[in-house]
Design a protein around this motif. Structure first.
Motif, PDB file in Angstrom:
ATOM      1  N   GLY A   9       0.878  -1.046   0.013  1.00 38.98           N
ATOM      2  CA  GLY A   9      -0.234  -0.156   0.091  1.00 38.98           C
ATOM      3  C   GLY A   9       0.788   1.334   0.087  1.00 38.98           C
ATOM      4  N   VAL A  10       2.070   1.040  -0.424  1.00 36.92           N
ATOM      5  CA  VAL A  10       2.995   2.332  -0.376  1.00 36.92           C
ATOM      6  C   VAL A  10       2.495   3.192  -1.559  1.00 36.92           C
ATOM      7  CG1 VAL A  10       5.265   2.959  -0.699  1.00 36.92           C
ATOM      8  CG2 VAL A  10       4.738   1.152   0.941  1.00 36.92           C
ATOM      9  N   CYS A  11       2.459   4.547  -1.408  1.00 37.68           N
ATOM     10  CA  CYS A  11       2.342   5.306  -2.474  1.00 37.68           C
ATOM     11  C   CYS A  11       2.970   6.879  -2.131  1.00 37.68           C
ATOM     12  CB  CYS A  11       0.645   5.679  -2.613  1.00 37.68           C
ATOM     13  SG  CYS A  11       0.054   6.248  -1.155  1.00 37.68           S
ATOM     14  N   ASN A  12       3.076   7.576  -3.074  1.00 34.05           N
ATOM     15  CA  ASN A  12       3.842   8.812  -3.014  1.00 34.05           C
ATOM     16  C   ASN A  12       5.235   8.505  -2.453  1.00 34.05           C
ATOM     17  OD1 ASN A  12       1.627  10.232  -3.815  1.00 34.05           O
ATOM     18  ND2 ASN A  12       0.683  10.457  -1.959  1.00 34.05           N
ATOM     19  N   TYR A  13       5.815   7.504  -2.970  1.00 32.68           N
ATOM     20  CA  TYR A  13       7.078   7.266  -2.447  1.00 32.68           C
ATOM     21  C   TYR A  13       8.154   8.126  -3.372  1.00 32.68           C
ATOM     22  CZ  TYR A  13      11.068   3.832  -1.124  1.00 32.68           C
ATOM     23  OH  TYR A  13      12.108   3.544  -0.639  1.00 32.68           O
ATOM     24  N   SER A  14       9.172   8.814  -2.521  1.00 34.11           N
ATOM     25  CA  SER A  14      10.172   9.661  -3.012  1.00 34.11           C
ATOM     26  C   SER A  14      11.444   9.401  -2.382  1.00 34.11           C
ATOM     27  CB  SER A  14       9.814  11.174  -2.987  1.00 34.11           C
ATOM     28  OG  SER A  14       8.610  11.565  -3.778  1.00 34.11           O
ATOM     29  N   ILE A  15      12.357   9.437  -3.047  1.00 34.13           N
ATOM     30  CA  ILE A  15      13.845   9.293  -2.510  1.00 34.13           C
ATOM     31  C   ILE A  15      14.709  10.697  -2.748  1.00 34.13           C
ATOM     32  CG2 ILE A  15      15.904   7.884  -2.113  1.00 34.13           C
ATOM     33  CD1 ILE A  15      14.342   5.462  -2.814  1.00 34.13           C
ATOM     34  N   PHE A  16      14.996  11.228  -1.758  1.00 38.43           N
ATOM     35  CA  PHE A  16      15.585  12.243  -2.066  1.00 38.43           C
ATOM     36  C   PHE A  16      17.355  12.266  -1.935  1.00 38.43           C
ATOM     37  CE2 PHE A  16      11.652  13.369  -0.815  1.00 38.43           C
ATOM     38  CZ  PHE A  16      11.179  14.274  -1.687  1.00 38.43           C
ATOM     39  N   TYR A  17      17.980  13.055  -2.455  1.00 33.48           N
ATOM     40  CA  TYR A  17      19.701  12.826  -2.426  1.00 33.48           C
ATOM     41  C   TYR A  17      20.254  13.968  -1.943  1.00 33.48           C
ATOM     42  CZ  TYR A  17      24.366  12.101  -3.564  1.00 33.48           C
ATOM     43  OH  TYR A  17      26.026  12.246  -3.441  1.00 33.48           O
ATOM     44  N   CYS A  18      21.109  14.269  -0.990  1.00 38.74           N
ATOM     45  CA  CYS A  18      21.748  15.494  -0.652  1.00 38.74           C
ATOM     46  C   CYS A  18      22.908  15.228   0.252  1.00 38.74           C
ATOM     47  CB  CYS A  18      20.758  16.457   0.290  1.00 38.74           C
ATOM     48  SG  CYS A  18      21.510  17.866   0.548  1.00 38.74           S
ATOM     49  N   ASN A  19      24.172  15.717  -0.380  1.00 40.88           N
ATOM     50  CA  ASN A  19      25.452  15.437   0.400  1.00 40.88           C
ATOM     51  C   ASN A  19      25.752  14.205   0.703  1.00 40.88           C
ATOM     52  OD1 ASN A  19      25.873  18.275   0.170  1.00 40.88           O
ATOM     53  ND2 ASN A  19      24.593  18.536   1.844  1.00 40.88           N
ATOM     54  N   ASP A  20      25.734  13.252  -0.231  1.00 39.40           N
ATOM     55  CA  ASP A  20      25.772  11.784  -0.151  1.00 39.40           C
ATOM     56  C   ASP A  20      25.108  11.115   0.808  1.00 39.40           C
ATOM     57  OD1 ASP A  20      27.852  11.587  -1.869  1.00 39.40           O
ATOM     58  OD2 ASP A  20      29.573  12.353  -0.426  1.00 39.40           O
ATOM     59  N   GLU A  21      23.908  11.722   1.309  1.00 37.56           N
ATOM     60  CA  GLU A  21      22.940  10.929   2.227  1.00 37.56           C
ATOM     61  C   GLU A  21      21.406  10.881   1.201  1.00 37.56           C
ATOM     62  OE1 GLU A  21      24.266  12.375   6.561  1.00 37.56           O
ATOM     63  OE2 GLU A  21      22.033  12.772   6.037  1.00 37.56           O
ATOM     64  N   LEU A  22      20.823   9.672   1.652  1.00 36.13           N
ATOM     65  CA  LEU A  22      19.462   9.470   0.849  1.00 36.13           C
ATOM     66  C   LEU A  22      18.617   9.563   1.929  1.00 36.13           C
ATOM     67  CD1 LEU A  22      20.416   6.651  -1.129  1.00 36.13           C
ATOM     68  CD2 LEU A  22      20.068   8.502  -1.829  1.00 36.13           C
ATOM     69  N   PHE A  23      17.233  10.112   1.698  1.00 34.37           N
ATOM     70  CA  PHE A  23      16.056  10.219   2.389  1.00 34.37           C
ATOM     71  C   PHE A  23      14.907   9.753   1.632  1.00 34.37           C
ATOM     72  CE2 PHE A  23      12.391  12.373   4.363  1.00 34.37           C
ATOM     73  CZ  PHE A  23      12.569  12.103   5.472  1.00 34.37           C
ATOM     74  N   GLY A  24      14.278   8.957   2.028  1.00 36.05           N
ATOM     75  CA  GLY A  24      13.053   8.076   1.607  1.00 36.05           C
ATOM     76  C   GLY A  24      11.797   8.751   2.349  1.00 36.05           C
ATOM     77  N   TYR A  25      10.763   8.980   1.713  1.00 35.45           N
ATOM     78  CA  TYR A  25       9.362   9.184   2.349  1.00 35.45           C
ATOM     79  C   TYR A  25       8.323   8.630   1.473  1.00 35.45           C
ATOM     80  CZ  TYR A  25       5.307  11.967   2.822  1.00 35.45           C
ATOM     81  OH  TYR A  25       3.993  12.356   3.467  1.00 35.45           O
ATOM     82  N   TYR A  26       7.472   7.985   2.147  1.00 34.62           N
ATOM     83  CA  TYR A  26       6.306   7.295   1.457  1.00 34.62           C
ATOM     84  C   TYR A  26       5.094   7.324   2.303  1.00 34.62           C
ATOM     85  CZ  TYR A  26       7.480   2.762   3.533  1.00 34.62           C
ATOM     86  OH  TYR A  26       7.727   1.853   4.497  1.00 34.62           O
ATOM     87  N   GLU A  27       3.986   7.325   1.578  1.00 37.46           N
ATOM     88  CA  GLU A  27       2.756   7.440   2.409  1.00 37.46           C
ATOM     89  C   GLU A  27       2.096   5.836   2.296  1.00 37.46           C
ATOM     90  OE1 GLU A  27       0.239  10.421   0.914  1.00 37.46           O
ATOM     91  OE2 GLU A  27       1.929  11.852   1.249  1.00 37.46           O
ATOM     92  N   ALA A  33       0.883  -0.148   9.844  1.00 38.40           N
ATOM     93  CA  ALA A  33       0.989  -1.472  10.361  1.00 38.40           C
ATOM     94  C   ALA A  33       1.022  -2.400   9.189  1.00 38.40           C
ATOM     95  CB  ALA A  33      -0.102  -1.913  11.356  1.00 38.40           C
ATOM     96  N   HIS A  34      -0.076  -2.254   8.331  1.00 38.45           N
ATOM     97  CA  HIS A  34       0.055  -3.216   6.894  1.00 38.45           C
ATOM     98  C   HIS A  34       1.405  -3.077   6.076  1.00 38.45           C
ATOM     99  CE1 HIS A  34      -1.582  -5.535   3.674  1.00 38.45           C
ATOM    100  NE2 HIS A  34      -1.224  -4.681   2.834  1.00 38.45           N
ATOM    101  N   ALA A  35       1.776  -1.868   5.934  1.00 37.15           N
ATOM    102  CA  ALA A  35       2.963  -1.559   4.873  1.00 37.15           C
ATOM    103  C   ALA A  35       4.149  -2.237   5.926  1.00 37.15           C
ATOM    104  CB  ALA A  35       3.323  -0.163   4.856  1.00 37.15           C
ATOM    105  N   GLU A  36       4.291  -2.175   7.237  1.00 38.60           N
ATOM    106  CA  GLU A  36       5.507  -2.744   7.972  1.00 38.60           C
ATOM    107  C   GLU A  36       5.450  -4.370   7.825  1.00 38.60           C
ATOM    108  OE1 GLU A  36       5.971   0.563  11.482  1.00 38.60           O
ATOM    109  OE2 GLU A  36       4.720  -1.014  11.896  1.00 38.60           O
ATOM    110  N   LYS A  37       4.305  -4.893   8.019  1.00 37.22           N
ATOM    111  CA  LYS A  37       4.327  -6.104   7.964  1.00 37.22           C
ATOM    112  C   LYS A  37       4.448  -6.610   6.712  1.00 37.22           C
ATOM    113  CE  LYS A  37       0.544  -9.822   9.114  1.00 37.22           C
ATOM    114  NZ  LYS A  37       1.156 -10.780   8.242  1.00 37.22           N
ATOM    115  N   VAL A  63      10.978  -4.317  16.992  1.00 35.10           N
ATOM    116  CA  VAL A  63       9.851  -4.578  17.180  1.00 35.10           C
ATOM    117  C   VAL A  63       9.140  -5.070  16.126  1.00 35.10           C
ATOM    118  CG1 VAL A  63       7.547  -3.980  18.217  1.00 35.10           C
ATOM    119  CG2 VAL A  63       9.755  -3.298  19.328  1.00 35.10           C
ATOM    120  N   THR A  64       9.063  -3.979  15.073  1.00 33.79           N
ATOM    121  CA  THR A  64       8.134  -4.185  13.891  1.00 33.79           C
ATOM    122  C   THR A  64       9.080  -4.976  12.875  1.00 33.79           C
ATOM    123  OG1 THR A  64       9.028  -1.990  12.898  1.00 33.79           O
ATOM    124  CG2 THR A  64       6.993  -2.083  14.223  1.00 33.79           C
ATOM    125  N   GLY A  65      10.370  -4.970  12.791  1.00 35.87           N
ATOM    126  CA  GLY A  65      11.254  -5.289  11.689  1.00 35.87           C
ATOM    127  C   GLY A  65      11.460  -4.658  10.607  1.00 35.87           C
TER     128      GLY A  65
END
Length: 77
Positions: A9-27, A33-37, A63-65
């Motif tokens: 159920g992951v949507c609006n997934y974006s990964i950003f890059y800045c100064n050799d670091e990645l940051f991911g965001y999704y809804e 709980a479903h997405a984690e499982k 706890v969630t893995g």
């Protein structure tokens, strides 16, 4: 991996890059709980994490893995 993310159920997934670091965001359309499982139980995710271990530092919640949740400190509505 895309199939697993969509099943989770992951949507609006974006990964950003800045100064050799990645940051991911999704809804999560089906809830966090479903997405984690789905992701925690997926052998595809396990293979992806193993493949990427030399270039990504993945912190996992014991706890969630799944990746730890971020604390939201601001939202513009």
């Amino acid at each position: 991996m895309v199939k697993v993310l969509k099943e989770a159920g992951v949507c609006n997934y974006s990964i950003f890059y800045c100064n050799d670091e990645l940051f991911g965001y999704y809804e999560c359309e089906k809830g966090v709980a479903h997405a984690e499982k789905v992701q925690a139980e997926s052998p595809v995710v396990d293979r992806w994490n193993e493949y990427m271990k030399d270039i990504l530092e993945l912190e996992m919640d014991p706890v969630t893995g799944a990746q730890p949740k971020l604390e939201q400190v601001f939202r513009l509505d």
